[in-house]
Design an enzyme around this catalytic site. Structure first.
Site, PDB file in Angstrom:
ATOM      1  N   LYS A  80       0.868  -1.184   0.000  1.00  0.00           N
ATOM      2  CA  LYS A  80       0.000   0.000   0.000  1.00  0.00           C
ATOM      3  C   LYS A  80       0.897   1.224   0.000  1.00  0.00           C
ATOM      4  CE  LYS A  80      -4.588   0.656   0.567  1.00  0.00           C
ATOM      5  NZ  LYS A  80      -5.717  -0.160   0.150  1.00  0.00           N
ATOM      6  N   GLY A 182     -21.979   5.142  -1.047  1.00  0.00           N
ATOM      7  CA  GLY A 182     -21.010   5.766  -1.944  1.00  0.00           C
ATOM      8  C   GLY A 182     -20.795   4.869  -3.156  1.00  0.00           C
TER       9      GLY A 182
END
Ligand code: NAD
Length: 365
Positions: A80, A182
């Site tokens: 990440k 969302g």
């Protein structure tokens, strides 16, 4: 901060700090484990108040990617990255190109993608500097926004959980509360509606909630109360930590399956609390792996059909976790961690991921 000590505590292989003041780039790339393959994980853009907070976030997130890739059966490791800055004011082609050069310097040990506050457009800029980026626009023949595929994986997961907990093989009339509508939540609502489920939704963004109510005839619920809605399934699709010591005692659903990462505020205690209450919890990184599976597919030449077929594997993965949880009388999150670690151990030729894996796993967020 003693960075090497922190890395050792969580078994991280490599952490890279990127600094290019001329374009305002301050970024950290964390590679957790590459036993199964190159590390893959998104790039977040966030105004972290301190570098320590940025480092702690990227370490935690990269480790979670190792588990997600392993359990999804992908030949990828966990990585990440975070860019420290204000996404409203600091975004530029120069910044993302500089970030792309950092990624390129790792020679393929880390592959990046869009994540919180970064977009496929940003990744196009990264692509100008490195081939080690995925989740590029559909116009380039790539996989585009992973959210609809993540939503599809969550739908598959909800079906597996309903079959296990309620012994029902379809979603007609099943009441589902979706927390957060969302990118993923809204797509999930559409799929659930098509499958005949009854929808209850909430969002702190009232316009987003109103949109789903108008489009799909969902019932609106205050975001402070959605976790306690009288439904069959609770689908957390907002931020992490939705399942905690305050919300768990109030949950009425007998199933939890949603897209949000890090749903358990404290993995050990909260996972056990759900288990003790008889609530079937679909471990977050098992049920929300659709987006990662989609990105991984792009690395082999994107084929939507092949990606969706692989996402359907989430059904079998969850059924296995649920069965083992029942047989071994232990919480589903523990079973999932064990399976993810087992696959890595096998690939490493029997070597343990770490001598204190069990403890670390319990603490993983
Ligand atoms: P998003 O930002 O598009 O949507 C999140 C929504 O939740 C927003 O509309 C926001 O207003 C709402 N929200 C925030 N706090 C809330 C609260 N307390 N109550 C109700 N609503 C709230 O994000 P997304 O891409 O849809 O991702 C949702 C979650 O799923 C995140 O945790 C993300 O990390 C995880 N996830 C996403 C993907 C993907 O493909 N996008 C893949 C895996 C995991």
């Amino acid at each position: 901060m003693d960075v090497l000590a922190v890395m050792s505590r969580h078994d991280h292989e490599q952490v890279v700090f990127c600094n290019e003041p001329a374009v305002g780039l301050k970024a950290i790339i964390a590679i957790h484990d590459t036993t199964l393959g190159p590390s893959l994980g998104g790039c977040r853009f966030y105004p972290y108040p301190t570098e320590e907070q940025a480092l702690s976030d990227v370490l935690r997130l990269s480790r979670a990617m190792t588990y997600k890739a392993s359990l999804a059966g992908l030949n990828l490791g966990g990585g990440k990255s975070v860019i420290i800055g204000d996404p409203e004011t600091d975004r530029s082609e120069a910044l993302f190109r500089a970030f792309g050069r950092c990624v390129d310097g790792l020679g393929g040990r880390y592959i990046t993608a869009a994540d919180v506050n970064t977009s496929v457009t940003d990744m196009e800029w990264v692509r100008r500097e490195t081939q080690y980026v995925t989740g590029l626009p559909e116009t380039l023949g790539s996989s585009g926004d992973p959210s609809p595929v993540t939503a599809y994986g969550v739908l598959v997961g909800i079906k597996a959980a309903v079959m296990t907990q309620l012994d029902i093989d379809n979603l007609r009339g099943i009441k589902v509360a979706v927390q957060g509508v969302g990118h993923v939540g809204r797509n999930l609502c559409r799929l659930l509606r098509e499958a005949g489920a009854e929808l209850f939704i909430s969002d702190i963004n009232q316009a987003a909630a109103d949109g789903v109510v108008a489009e799909l005839g969902a019932t609106w619920v205050d975001h402070r109360e959605i976790h306690a809605a009288p439904v069959d399934v609770l689908a957390p699709c907002a931020m992490g930590g939705a399942l905690n010591e305050v919300t768990i005692p109030e949950i009425k659903a007998s199933i939890i399956a949603g897209a949000a990462n890090n749903q358990l505020a404290r993995p050990t205690t909260d996972g056990e609390a759900l288990y003790r209450r008889g609530i079937l919890y679909a471990p977050d990184y098992a049920v929300n792996a659709g987006g990662l599976i989609n990105l991984a597919n792009e690395l082999e030449g994107y084929d939507r059909k092949r990606a969706l077929a692989k996402v359907e594997g989430i059904h079998d993965t969850l059924m296995r976790i649920f069965r083992m949880s029942a047989e071994e009388e232990r919480p589903t999150h523990q079973v999932a961690d064990g399976l993810a670690e087992g696959r890595i151990r096998q690939a490493a030729g029997g070597k343990s991921m770490h001598p204190a894996t069990a403890v670390r796993t319990a603490e993983r967020q």
